[in-house]
Design an enzyme around this catalytic site. Structure first.
Site, PDB file in Angstrom:
ATOM      1  N   ARG A 238       0.857  -1.183   0.000  1.00 49.61           N
ATOM      2  CA  ARG A 238       0.000   0.000   0.000  1.00 49.61           C
ATOM      3  C   ARG A 238       0.891   1.230   0.000  1.00 49.61           C
ATOM      4  NH1 ARG A 238      -3.422  -2.715  -1.682  1.00 49.61           N
ATOM      5  NH2 ARG A 238      -5.512  -3.109  -0.860  1.00 49.61           N
ATOM      6  N   GLU A 267      -3.364   7.625  -4.484  1.00 46.68           N
ATOM      7  CA  GLU A 267      -3.760   7.140  -5.814  1.00 46.68           C
ATOM      8  C   GLU A 267      -5.070   7.802  -6.238  1.00 46.68           C
ATOM      9  OE1 GLU A 267      -3.818   2.872  -5.634  1.00 46.68           O
ATOM     10  OE2 GLU A 267      -1.774   2.819  -4.886  1.00 46.68           O
ATOM     11  N   HIS A 285      -0.930   0.481  -9.843  1.00 50.54           N
ATOM     12  CA  HIS A 285      -1.593  -0.468  -8.937  1.00 50.54           C
ATOM     13  C   HIS A 285      -2.197  -1.651  -9.716  1.00 50.54           C
ATOM     14  CE1 HIS A 285      -3.634  -0.736  -4.721  1.00 50.54           C
ATOM     15  NE2 HIS A 285      -3.377  -1.936  -5.219  1.00 50.54           N
TER      16      HIS A 285
END
Ligand code: GLV
Length: 319
Positions: A238, A267, A285
């Site tokens: 993360r 993000e 991602h």
């Protein structure tokens, strides 16, 4: 009574296809996802929710949806959901472990290799028209074979990353709150260490810890400065596990050599300081994004949701 669910983000048709006809599906098939207001409005009267990590399910959303019995996240990480609030409200939260372990580990390795051997720079160079002749000193990178890999977070994905390191004859160090069984340590030829000596010894550091209050900015100016100047950092966990502003300084000023990142603090924003740097490989991602794995994740989330609505235990409730 007939059940109804909200699918707040895009899912493959094969996964939606296992939902029985008698269950009413409110499907948001737009890539953008739903705003909080839309989410609250569309959750009204629903029994279950299937969502992606871009849906933030906080206490306010849960409070506005008292009929919801299950939130099925299509991801292994679930920091987008307030699990404590859900538990308090009797809502089951599920995630999708196991089905994405190997694919995510593959991608962490893809970042590691691409970063060590400068694959993205090489690709740009080969396309650019600047390549005139074979060149002895062109795009030298770092060896991987025989080096030391530090795995931070030794759960399923961290271990799968370590497993691949056997083929590269690497020494594996890991940091985790819990020591792995001796058999696992032996099989993976891995030794447990505290974070700081691991950072000081590893040539490659791969992050596989969940995002928790204690792992937020685990990699920060102080810990980056402990790493070797030649080290490569990989993050497919993360974004907020790494202090991105400190990482930008580390990459610019040579505290470490390079980084491969699949995840970011905010993000889909990428820290503007990362963008011009050549010694970082960036991905949006996508570590679990293979055809088979994304279908398996979606199918598992649907099955979790249906199980709870049927009054059965979830297949993979969050721990
Ligand atoms: C993806 O980030 C996941 O947690 O599955």
């Amino acid at each position: 009574m007939a059940k109804s669910i909200l699918v707040s983000n895009v899912l493959p048709a094969e996964a939606l296809g296992i939902i029985p006809r008698e269950v009413t599906v409110d499907y948001n098939d737009t890539e953008a996802g739903l705003s909080k207001t839309e989410l609250i409005a569309r959750l009204r009267g629903k029994d279950g929710l299937i969502c992606h990590i871009i849906s933030k399910i906080d206490d306010e959303v849960l409070a506005a949806a008292p009929t919801v019995k299950v939130v099925a996240n299509v991801a292994v990480g679930y920091n987008n959901i307030d699990v404590v609030a859900a538990r308090r409200r009797g809502v089951v939260v599920t995630n999708t472990p196991d089905v994405l372990t190997e694919t995510t580990a593959d991608f962490a390795w893809a970042l590691l290799m691409a970063t060590a051997r400068r694959v993205v720079e090489a690709d740009h160079f080969a396309r650019s028209g600047q390549w005139r002749r074979w060149q002895w000193d062109l795009l030298w990178g770092a060896d991987v074979y025989g080096k030391t890999l530090g795995v931070v977070g030794f759960g399923r994905i961290g271990r799968a990353v370590a497993h691949r390191a056997l083929g590269f004859n690497m020494r594996v160090l890991y940091q985790d709150a819990v020591r792995a069984d001796v058999g696992v340590e032996r099989e993976l030829r891995a030794s447990r260490m505290e974070l700081e000596p691991l950072l000081a010894e590893a040539d490659f550091v791969s992050l596989h810890t969940p995002l928790l209050p204690e792992t937020r900015h685990l990699i920060n100016e102080r810990t980056l400065r402990l790493m070797k100047k030649s080290a490569v950092l990989v993050n497919a966990s993360r974004g907020p596990v790494v202090d991105e502003a400190a990482l930008v300084r580390a990459l610019k000023d040579g505290w470490i050599a390079a980084a491969g990142l699949d995840v970011f603090e905010e993000e889909p924003k990428v820290h503007p300081g990362l963008v011009p740097l050549k010694n970082v490989v960036l991905a949006p991602h996508i570590a679990s994004a293979s055809f088979d794995t994304r279908l398996a994740m979606a199918t598992l989330a649907v099955r979790n949701c249906l199980a709870v609505l049927d009054g059965k235990p979830a297949l993979t409730p969050v721990p």
